[in-house]
Scaffold this motif. Structure first.
Motif, PDB file in Angstrom:
ATOM      1  N   ALA A 228     -35.063   7.522 -29.275  1.00  0.00           N
ATOM      2  CA  ALA A 228     -33.954   7.623 -30.227  1.00  0.00           C
ATOM      3  C   ALA A 228     -32.653   7.997 -29.522  1.00  0.00           C
ATOM      4  CB  ALA A 228     -34.290   8.657 -31.298  1.00  0.00           C
ATOM      5  N   ILE A 229     -32.747   8.940 -28.581  1.00  0.00           N
ATOM      6  CA  ILE A 229     -31.547   9.356 -27.839  1.00  0.00           C
ATOM      7  C   ILE A 229     -31.034   8.217 -26.958  1.00  0.00           C
ATOM      8  CG2 ILE A 229     -30.700  10.948 -26.066  1.00  0.00           C
ATOM      9  CD1 ILE A 229     -32.612  13.047 -27.199  1.00  0.00           C
ATOM     10  N   TRP A 230     -31.951   7.514 -26.309  1.00  0.00           N
ATOM     11  CA  TRP A 230     -31.554   6.410 -25.435  1.00  0.00           C
ATOM     12  C   TRP A 230     -30.901   5.278 -26.235  1.00  0.00           C
ATOM     13  CZ3 TRP A 230     -30.579   5.766 -20.575  1.00  0.00           C
ATOM     14  CH2 TRP A 230     -30.477   4.481 -20.040  1.00  0.00           C
ATOM     15  N   ALA A 231     -31.429   5.051 -27.433  1.00  0.00           N
ATOM     16  CA  ALA A 231     -30.845   4.012 -28.279  1.00  0.00           C
ATOM     17  C   ALA A 231     -29.427   4.367 -28.701  1.00  0.00           C
ATOM     18  CB  ALA A 231     -31.730   3.785 -29.513  1.00  0.00           C
ATOM     19  N   GLY A 232     -29.158   5.652 -28.857  1.00  0.00           N
ATOM     20  CA  GLY A 232     -27.817   6.069 -29.270  1.00  0.00           C
ATOM     21  C   GLY A 232     -26.983   6.601 -28.133  1.00  0.00           C
ATOM     22  N   LYS A 233     -27.282   6.168 -26.908  1.00  0.00           N
ATOM     23  CA  LYS A 233     -26.599   6.721 -25.726  1.00  0.00           C
ATOM     24  C   LYS A 233     -25.097   6.455 -25.746  1.00  0.00           C
ATOM     25  CE  LYS A 233     -27.890   2.712 -22.863  1.00  0.00           C
ATOM     26  NZ  LYS A 233     -28.743   2.063 -23.908  1.00  0.00           N
TER      27      LYS A 233
ATOM     28  N   LEU B 114     -27.326  15.423 -32.060  1.00  0.00           N
ATOM     29  CA  LEU B 114     -27.775  15.744 -33.409  1.00  0.00           C
ATOM     30  C   LEU B 114     -27.465  14.598 -34.378  1.00  0.00           C
ATOM     31  CD1 LEU B 114     -28.983  17.886 -35.291  1.00  0.00           C
ATOM     32  CD2 LEU B 114     -26.680  18.797 -35.631  1.00  0.00           C
ATOM     33  N   ILE B 115     -26.274  14.014 -34.254  1.00  0.00           N
ATOM     34  CA  ILE B 115     -25.911  12.891 -35.125  1.00  0.00           C
ATOM     35  C   ILE B 115     -26.830  11.700 -34.893  1.00  0.00           C
ATOM     36  CG2 ILE B 115     -24.101  11.173 -35.575  1.00  0.00           C
ATOM     37  CD1 ILE B 115     -22.049  13.375 -35.006  1.00  0.00           C
ATOM     38  N   VAL B 116     -27.115  11.407 -33.616  1.00  0.00           N
ATOM     39  CA  VAL B 116     -27.982  10.270 -33.285  1.00  0.00           C
ATOM     40  C   VAL B 116     -29.384  10.469 -33.851  1.00  0.00           C
ATOM     41  CG1 VAL B 116     -29.146   9.114 -31.362  1.00  0.00           C
ATOM     42  CG2 VAL B 116     -26.693   9.535 -31.264  1.00  0.00           C
ATOM     43  N   LEU B 117     -29.947  11.673 -33.708  1.00  0.00           N
ATOM     44  CA  LEU B 117     -31.300  11.932 -34.199  1.00  0.00           C
ATOM     45  C   LEU B 117     -31.358  11.867 -35.726  1.00  0.00           C
ATOM     46  CD1 LEU B 117     -32.439  14.841 -31.834  1.00  0.00           C
ATOM     47  CD2 LEU B 117     -33.086  12.434 -31.733  1.00  0.00           C
TER      48      LEU B 117
ATOM     49  N   SER C 183     -33.345   9.044 -40.292  1.00  0.00           N
ATOM     50  CA  SER C 183     -32.990   8.626 -41.662  1.00  0.00           C
ATOM     51  C   SER C 183     -33.294   7.147 -41.865  1.00  0.00           C
ATOM     52  CB  SER C 183     -31.498   8.878 -41.925  1.00  0.00           C
ATOM     53  OG  SER C 183     -31.206  10.263 -41.853  1.00  0.00           O
ATOM     54  N   LYS C 184     -32.971   6.321 -40.856  1.00  0.00           N
ATOM     55  CA  LYS C 184     -33.287   4.902 -40.952  1.00  0.00           C
ATOM     56  C   LYS C 184     -34.799   4.675 -40.934  1.00  0.00           C
ATOM     57  CE  LYS C 184     -29.044   3.158 -38.839  1.00  0.00           C
ATOM     58  NZ  LYS C 184     -28.475   2.394 -37.682  1.00  0.00           N
TER      59      LYS C 184
END
Length: 322
Positions: free
Chosen positions: A35-40, A311-314, A319-320
């Motif tokens: 999840a973190i890598w996807a929102g890097k 925190l926003i990315v997670l 949520s999705k």
């Protein structure tokens, strides 16, 4: 046998249900990393925004310089009438005269409390005309070695206050506002082991910080000297008047000794320049700023942006997923 089999089946079902719940509650670190890598890119962008904002914020803060002085108690106990009362109180009581307690007063502790008092600080500000630099200054111009005055608060040409405040405040700062502003700049502390006193003053201008600290030490010594002179003179006048009515020779001796002690106290107030606080290390013009810590501000701002972006990315990822 049937009852035992039924109990075993129920127990197995409960264990299976608990294992399923535990698996659902466990945090999958690999999934978190994905999840973190996807929102890097989101994390990098938000972190950069916070880093740039913290840089601008740090650069917008004016330099603050701190002048310091180390002082030592010039005398520990108040002398005079209070000190003699322990020695001569018994004889004086024979004549029906009370000289008060003989414990004395820690003059250094008293002086430090007076430095923090409102009446002393307000008198100090008025005496040295500190209201304008204290309340209207913005920063210090190193090139011209002058304070930069906020023209929206104070008109230097016409010597008029222009600041906009809500009632009951007025454009011209009150003595209470000036006292609060000055108190926020001054730090007074005493080492209980060595009794050494440290006084610090922070301000935009290093020269002004040093000057204010020098004045503060001088004024507290003068204030304590004047107070002791007034008390000693009042004691001498009182004892001299009472001496006329004394008929007992022993009591005359007591009163003469008390007058002598008060005369010594008055003499000390006149000859001692540093009456209560003796300067060990005088205030100097600081060469380097004390704050703000701009590098620390940038680091903390960048870290805050990084944590907030993660925190926003997670939150968005799970949520999705749900």
């Amino acid at each position: 046998m049937n009852a035992q089999l039924l109990q075993q089946q129920l127990l197995q079902q409960q264990l299976l249900l608990q294992n399923t719940q535990n698996q659902d509650d466990e945090i999958d670190l690999a999934e978190l990393w994905r999840a973190i890598w996807a929102g890097k890119f989101t994390i990098i962008i938000i972190s950069m925004i916070f880093a740039v904002a913290s840089v601008f914020f740090a650069l917008s803060k004016p330099d603050i310089y701190k002048a310091s002085a180390i002082l030592a108690p010039a005398s520990d106990k108040a002398g005079g009438l209070g000190g003699m009362s322990g020695k001569l109180g018994g004889l004086a009581s024979m004549a029906g005269i009370s000289l008060g307690g003989g414990g004395g007063v820690d003059k250094t502790a008293l002086a430090l409390e007076i430095i923090k008092s409102r009446s002393f600080v307000e008198t100090f500000i008025t005496k040295h005309d500190l209201v304008v630099p204290l309340m209207a200054s913005m920063k210090w111009d190193r090139a011209s070695d002058t304070l930069v005055i906020n023209e929206e608060m104070y008109d230097s040409v016409n010597n008029k206050w222009l600041r906009e405040v809500k009632a009951p405040k007025k454009p011209e700062p009150s003595s209470w506002e000036a006292y609060q502003a000055f108190s926020n700049l001054v730090t007074v502390s005493q080492d209980k082991t060595s009794s050494m006193v440290n006084i610090d003053i922070e301000f935009y201008s290093p020269e002004i910080a040093k000057q204010w600290l020098t004045w503060l030490v001088q004024d507290i010594n003068e204030f304590m000297r004047d107070q002791d002179q007034i008390e000693a003179k009042a004691s001498i006048d009182y004892l001299t008047k009472q001496l006329v009515n004394i008929k007992v020779a022993t009591m005359e001796t007591v009163f003469y000794q008390l007058i002598e002690e008060q005369t010594k106290s008055m003499m000390l107030t006149m000859v001692k320049k540093e009456y209560v606080l003796k300067t060990i290390d005088p205030a100097q013009v600081p060469d380097t700023k004390d704050k703000p810590k701009r590098a620390l501000i940038v680091v903390l701002g960048t870290m805050l942006g990084g944590m907030l972006s993660v925190l926003i990315v997670l939150i968005r990822y799970f949520s999705k997923k749900n």
